[in-house]
Design a protein around this motif. Structure first.
Motif, PDB file in Angstrom:
ATOM      1  N   ALA A 197       0.856  -1.204   0.000  1.00 16.44           N
ATOM      2  CA  ALA A 197       0.000   0.000   0.000  1.00 16.44           C
ATOM      3  C   ALA A 197       0.881   1.240   0.000  1.00 16.44           C
ATOM      4  O   ALA A 197       0.637   2.204  -0.741  1.00 16.44           O
ATOM      5  CB  ALA A 197      -0.926  -0.009   1.220  1.00 16.44           C
ATOM      6  N   HIS A 198       1.927   1.219   0.802  1.00 16.82           N
ATOM      7  CA  HIS A 198       2.851   2.361   0.828  1.00 16.82           C
ATOM      8  C   HIS A 198       3.473   2.574  -0.553  1.00 16.82           C
ATOM      9  O   HIS A 198       3.540   3.697  -1.055  1.00 16.82           O
ATOM     10  CB  HIS A 198       3.923   2.130   1.896  1.00 16.82           C
ATOM     11  N   HIS A 199       3.889   1.491  -1.203  1.00 19.33           N
ATOM     12  CA  HIS A 199       4.510   1.629  -2.530  1.00 19.33           C
ATOM     13  C   HIS A 199       3.517   2.226  -3.536  1.00 19.33           C
ATOM     14  O   HIS A 199       3.841   3.164  -4.256  1.00 19.33           O
ATOM     15  CB  HIS A 199       4.961   0.256  -3.060  1.00 19.33           C
ATOM     16  N   VAL A 200       2.318   1.658  -3.576  1.00 20.39           N
ATOM     17  CA  VAL A 200       1.391   2.067  -4.638  1.00 20.39           C
ATOM     18  C   VAL A 200       0.871   3.483  -4.392  1.00 20.39           C
ATOM     19  O   VAL A 200       0.772   4.293  -5.332  1.00 20.39           O
ATOM     20  CB  VAL A 200       0.247   1.033  -4.837  1.00 20.39           C
ATOM     21  N   PHE A 201       0.595   3.814  -3.132  1.00 22.14           N
ATOM     22  CA  PHE A 201       0.030   5.148  -2.893  1.00 22.14           C
ATOM     23  C   PHE A 201       1.108   6.231  -2.900  1.00 22.14           C
ATOM     24  O   PHE A 201       0.794   7.394  -3.142  1.00 22.14           O
ATOM     25  CB  PHE A 201      -0.825   5.152  -1.624  1.00 22.14           C
ATOM     26  N   THR A 202       2.355   5.830  -2.699  1.00 17.54           N
ATOM     27  CA  THR A 202       3.443   6.791  -2.904  1.00 17.54           C
ATOM     28  C   THR A 202       3.557   7.083  -4.399  1.00 17.54           C
ATOM     29  O   THR A 202       3.666   8.239  -4.816  1.00 17.54           O
ATOM     30  CB  THR A 202       4.779   6.222  -2.359  1.00 17.54           C
ATOM     31  N   ALA A 203       3.507   6.035  -5.206  1.00 18.70           N
ATOM     32  CA  ALA A 203       3.628   6.223  -6.661  1.00 18.70           C
ATOM     33  C   ALA A 203       2.461   7.047  -7.209  1.00 18.70           C
ATOM     34  O   ALA A 203       2.652   7.916  -8.055  1.00 18.70           O
ATOM     35  CB  ALA A 203       3.697   4.867  -7.360  1.00 18.70           C
ATOM     36  N   LEU A 204       1.260   6.779  -6.725  1.00 18.02           N
ATOM     37  CA  LEU A 204       0.072   7.447  -7.288  1.00 18.02           C
ATOM     38  C   LEU A 204      -0.197   8.789  -6.632  1.00 18.02           C
ATOM     39  O   LEU A 204      -1.010   9.567  -7.135  1.00 18.02           O
ATOM     40  CB  LEU A 204      -1.160   6.537  -7.158  1.00 18.02           C
ATOM     41  N   GLY A 205       0.436   9.042  -5.491  1.00 18.79           N
ATOM     42  CA  GLY A 205       0.290  10.349  -4.841  1.00 18.79           C
ATOM     43  C   GLY A 205      -0.989  10.486  -4.044  1.00 18.79           C
ATOM     44  O   GLY A 205      -1.910  11.202  -4.451  1.00 18.79           O
ATOM     45  N   ILE A 206      -1.070   9.806  -2.908  1.00 23.22           N
ATOM     46  CA  ILE A 206      -2.247   9.972  -2.033  1.00 23.22           C
ATOM     47  C   ILE A 206      -2.045  11.230  -1.190  1.00 23.22           C
ATOM     48  O   ILE A 206      -0.895  11.638  -0.935  1.00 23.22           O
ATOM     49  CB  ILE A 206      -2.441   8.724  -1.137  1.00 23.22           C
ATOM     50  N   GLY A 207      -3.146  11.862  -0.772  1.00 23.74           N
ATOM     51  CA  GLY A 207      -3.033  13.087   0.024  1.00 23.74           C
ATOM     52  C   GLY A 207      -2.219  12.861   1.291  1.00 23.74           C
ATOM     53  O   GLY A 207      -1.210  13.532   1.532  1.00 23.74           O
ATOM     54  N   GLU A 208      -2.682  11.917   2.134  1.00 23.45           N
ATOM     55  CA  GLU A 208      -1.972  11.633   3.391  1.00 23.45           C
ATOM     56  C   GLU A 208      -2.071  10.143   3.695  1.00 23.45           C
ATOM     57  O   GLU A 208      -3.158   9.575   3.647  1.00 23.45           O
ATOM     58  CB  GLU A 208      -2.626  12.441   4.521  1.00 23.45           C
ATOM     59  N   LEU A 209      -0.906   9.541   3.955  1.00 28.37           N
ATOM     60  CA  LEU A 209      -0.896   8.129   4.337  1.00 28.37           C
ATOM     61  C   LEU A 209      -0.520   8.040   5.809  1.00 28.37           C
ATOM     62  O   LEU A 209       0.535   8.527   6.217  1.00 28.37           O
ATOM     63  CB  LEU A 209       0.111   7.355   3.479  1.00 28.37           C
ATOM     64  N   ARG A 210      -1.421   7.442   6.594  1.00 28.39           N
ATOM     65  CA  ARG A 210      -1.159   7.295   8.027  1.00 28.39           C
ATOM     66  C   ARG A 210      -0.932   5.821   8.345  1.00 28.39           C
ATOM     67  O   ARG A 210      -1.643   4.962   7.812  1.00 28.39           O
ATOM     68  CB  ARG A 210      -2.363   7.765   8.845  1.00 28.39           C
ATOM     69  N   ILE A 211       0.036   5.559   9.203  1.00 22.55           N
ATOM     70  CA  ILE A 211       0.159   4.207   9.737  1.00 22.55           C
ATOM     71  C   ILE A 211      -0.118   4.278  11.233  1.00 22.55           C
ATOM     72  O   ILE A 211       0.416   5.123  11.946  1.00 22.55           O
ATOM     73  CB  ILE A 211       1.501   3.540   9.382  1.00 22.55           C
ATOM     74  N   VAL A 212      -1.019   3.388  11.659  1.00 27.07           N
ATOM     75  CA  VAL A 212      -1.637   3.519  12.975  1.00 27.07           C
ATOM     76  C   VAL A 212      -1.484   2.174  13.684  1.00 27.07           C
ATOM     77  O   VAL A 212      -2.064   1.172  13.245  1.00 27.07           O
ATOM     78  CB  VAL A 212      -3.142   3.870  12.803  1.00 27.07           C
ATOM     79  N   ALA A 213      -0.677   2.144  14.733  1.00 28.26           N
ATOM     80  CA  ALA A 213      -0.379   0.850  15.354  1.00 28.26           C
ATOM     81  C   ALA A 213       0.217   1.050  16.739  1.00 28.26           C
ATOM     82  O   ALA A 213       0.829   2.086  17.012  1.00 28.26           O
ATOM     83  CB  ALA A 213       0.628   0.081  14.491  1.00 28.26           C
ATOM     84  N   PRO A 214       0.074   0.020  17.604  1.00 28.38           N
ATOM     85  CA  PRO A 214       0.841   0.058  18.860  1.00 28.38           C
ATOM     86  C   PRO A 214       2.319  -0.028  18.532  1.00 28.38           C
ATOM     87  O   PRO A 214       2.697  -0.541  17.473  1.00 28.38           O
ATOM     88  CB  PRO A 214       0.364  -1.189  19.613  1.00 28.38           C
TER      89      PRO A 214
END
Ligand code: NCD
Length: 337
Positions: A197-214
């Motif tokens: 998901a990080h690879h594809v949305f970096t390539a396509l340019g998502i507004g904001e990518l959040r990673i949410v985890a303990p």
């Protein structure tokens, strides 16, 4: 003597691997990392032409008539394996599903000998899922020039067709990726789905990518550059347009590190109450398999914001597009298309 671990380290430390041929056409699909956005858009556009409602006849073509695709899965799989098989058949290809537990790999045959044996029976593509990093690439570097290798999931590192089907699903609902906030929630540390998901949305340019985890389930600090990190689900999904929930990947953890299911759900589960913190038209994704009432409440998984079944439908379409693309690329290179 070199150990299996040494050779794996060598493989993943090798310079980056070109999945495109000399003409810039897709030859293998091992990872979405570094793949040009144009190539990704072409695959998604092609996949969209193969999407049908589930009450319609599935899309079919003869594009791969006479071709053979071998599925070699050494890790469990339901969706990915079934959809690669259906995708190949719906394009007219023959499919060989190698039962690895019954194969000569259990008698000590190397992966390369297995590949060369199958190649001698005429294969056009190998679809490989393996727990060991580097196997897909190693095979890709050693197959005959007319053969393609597609990853169906490589260790915790990458799951490129999952990344593509996630992108397709999101774009179908919310085409303006640049305006979106996507929150990926759960066991990101051990997840190849999150990395793709990080690879594809970096390539396509998502507004904001959040990673949410303990903390224990966050990737190393150098991983997933550009993603914003959140250590509470409430803050992480607030105002999100898209939420992607992930399973705890117990198979990649020590027994002692596996969180208790009830406690995890209490603190990290996506409930309807928490979902109300996100945008009103939020969509919820999950790659499956789901662990209900651990990372996601059943009422959310089956609720009106869920697009989880649509992801599965899109999975077949994406795998049709990818298989067609790599195999026709090889046919063009051999002058037989
Ligand atoms: C994922 C996988 O295998 O990486 N599942 C899938 O392919 N749909 C995620 C998982 O196993 O949790």
């Amino acid at each position: 003597m070199a150990t299996r671990q040494d050779s794996t380290e060598r493989l993943i430390n090798m310079p980056s691997f070109n999945q495109l041929d000399a003409h810039g056409r897709l030859r293998h699909l091992i990872s979405l990392e570094g793949l040009p956005a144009d190539t990704i858009h072409q695959l998604l556009d092609r996949a969209q032409t193969y999407v049908r409602r589930i009450d319609e006849r599935p899309a079919q073509s003869h594009a791969l008539t006479g071709c053979t695709v071998a599925n070699i899965f050494t890790e469990p799989s339901t969706r990915t394996r079934a959809s690669f098989e259906l995708a190949a058949r719906r394009l007219g290809a023959e499919v060989l599903n190698l039962e690895i537990q019954l194969s000569s790999r259990m008698k000590g045959e190397t992966i390369l000998d297995t590949i060369h044996t199958l190649q001698a029976m005429s294969m056009d593509a190998f679809v490989i899922r393996d727990a060991q990093p580097g196997v897909c690439r190693f095979v890709a570097e050693n197959v005959a020039p007319h053969v393609s290798v597609l990853s169906a999931g490589e260790a915790h590192l990458s799951h490129p067709t999952q990344g593509l089907l996630d992108a397709l699903t999101i774009i179908q609902h919310k085409p303006q990726l640049g305006d979106l906030t996507l929150a990926v929630v759960g066991d990101i540390r051990h997840s190849r789905v999150a990395r793709s998901a990080h690879h594809v949305f970096t390539a396509l340019g998502i507004g904001e990518l959040r990673i949410v985890a303990p903390d224990a389930l966050m990737p190393e600090s150098h991983e997933m550059p550009g993603a914003k990190r959140f250590d509470s689900i409430e803050n992480g999904i607030r105002d999100a347009d898209v939420i992607m929930m992930l399973r705890i990947q117990k198979e990649r953890m020590e027994q002692a590190d596996i969180p208790d299911g009830d406690q995890y759900f209490a603190q990290w589960g996506l409930t309807e109450q928490r979902l109300s913190l996100a945008q009103q038209d939020v969509i919820v994704l999950h790659p499956g398999p789901m662990n209900r009432e651990i990372e996601i409440a059943s009422s959310v998984a089956d609720g009106k914001h869920s697009v989880i079944r649509q992801q599965v439908t899109n999975g077949v379409a994406v795998r049709m597009a990818v298989l067609e693309s790599v195999i026709t690329t090889r046919q063009l290179a051999r002058g037989i298309a």
